[in-house]
Design an enzyme around this catalytic site. Structure first.
Site, PDB file in Angstrom:
ATOM      1  CG  ASP A 101      26.656  38.273  55.769  1.00 39.61           C
ATOM      2  OD1 ASP A 101      26.275  37.303  55.078  1.00 39.61           O
ATOM      3  OD2 ASP A 101      27.713  38.556  56.591  1.00 39.61           O
TER       4      ASP A 101
HETATM    5  N1  URA Z   1      31.945  38.282  54.274  1.00 38.17           N
HETATM    6  C1  URA Z   1      30.815  38.577  55.364  1.00 38.17           C
HETATM    7  O1  URA Z   1      31.061  38.271  56.462  1.00 38.17           O
HETATM    8  N2  URA Z   1      29.655  38.903  55.016  1.00 38.17           N
HETATM    9  C2  URA Z   1      29.407  39.425  53.818  1.00 38.17           C
HETATM   10  O2  URA Z   1      28.226  39.962  53.552  1.00 38.17           O
HETATM   11  C3  URA Z   1      30.395  39.463  52.662  1.00 38.17           C
HETATM   12  C4  URA Z   1      31.542  38.934  53.027  1.00 38.17           C
END
Ligand code: URA
Length: 234
Positions: A101
């Site tokens: 993310d």
């Molecule tokens: N899980 C999440 O919620 N975000 C990420 O970036 C990776 C795994």
């Protein structure tokens, strides 16, 4: 492969620059000047460009310590992408392996090795991805059990069993978690399902590949031969 493709893959220039250079006589193959851009060469050919030896590497592998605020995409008109953090003369066929993310930090592998990319992400390969997270809320052994049993998310998604380890528990808790899949916002959704919120998330490892502790946030380095070999030995 064609001589101009060999040189383009190795970032010697654009195809048209390379063709011009070849026609000008700046390129030698196995010690002989070659003026045909379509000349057949192999990965083992000794190619030199303007006096510089150019060994052929079919695949490139980069480890990036992804900072927050950068999106995991190959290009974007408005936002900075993880590929923008690599050197400008990188090859053009690179992709990140999986998605972090925008507000997640840490280990991101970037490569043009499509087969390895696929194998690392396939749930059938059971490649564990380890994350460190700070959680708003008290994480307790009931959560550890629920994660180990495979959480059912409110939207009906059944998660694979995940290994949750509590580092500290309080109003804000610190944990490490290993998951073998990578659904959209997976870890954030898993904690939401038990009434808690992820406030910081960082990926520490993916299979045998561990984030280099000497690699500052926002920096990259090439994988070592051993790291590549170990990843391929899945
Ligand atoms: N899980 C999440 O919620 N975000 C990420 O970036 C990776 C795994």
């Amino acid at each position: 492969m064609r001589l101009d493709k060999f040189l383009a893959d190795m970032n010697a220039g654009t195809r048209s620059e390379i063709k011009k250079a070849i026609r000008k006589g700046l390129v030698q193959v196995d010690g002989t000047m070659v003026k045909n851009p379509g000349e057949h060469v192999t990965e083992a050919s000794a190619v030199s460009y303007d006096g510089r030896q150019i060994p052929y590497e079919p695949f490139s592998y980069y480890m990036l310590n992804k900072p927050q605020g950068v999106i995991t995409a190959t290009e974007d008109r408005r936002q900075q992408t993880v590929l923008d953090l690599l050197p400008a003369d990188r090859r053009r066929d690179l992709s990140p392996v999986g998605r972090l993310d925008k507000d997640t930090e840490g280990l991101l592998l970037i490569t043009n090795d499509g087969d390895l990319n696929h194998r690392l992400l396939s749930p059938r390969s059971h490649v564990g991805k380890r994350y460190f997270a700070r959680i708003q809320g008290v994480v307790d052994t009931k959560d550890v059990e629920a994660f180990a049993n495979g959480l059912l998310l409110p939207d009906g998604l059944r998660c694979l069993p995940a290994k949750l380890e509590i580092l500290s528990s309080g109003e804000t808790s610190e944990i490490e978690i290993v998951i073998e899949e990578g659904k959209f916002h997976q870890i954030k959704r898993m904690f939401e399902a038990v009434g808690k919120r992820v406030i910081y998330l960082k990926r520490l490892s993916m299979g045998s590949l561990t984030l280099d502790p000497a690699l500052p946030t926002g920096q990259w380095r090439r994988l070592t031969e051993t790291e590549v070999r170990n990843l391929k030995d899945l």
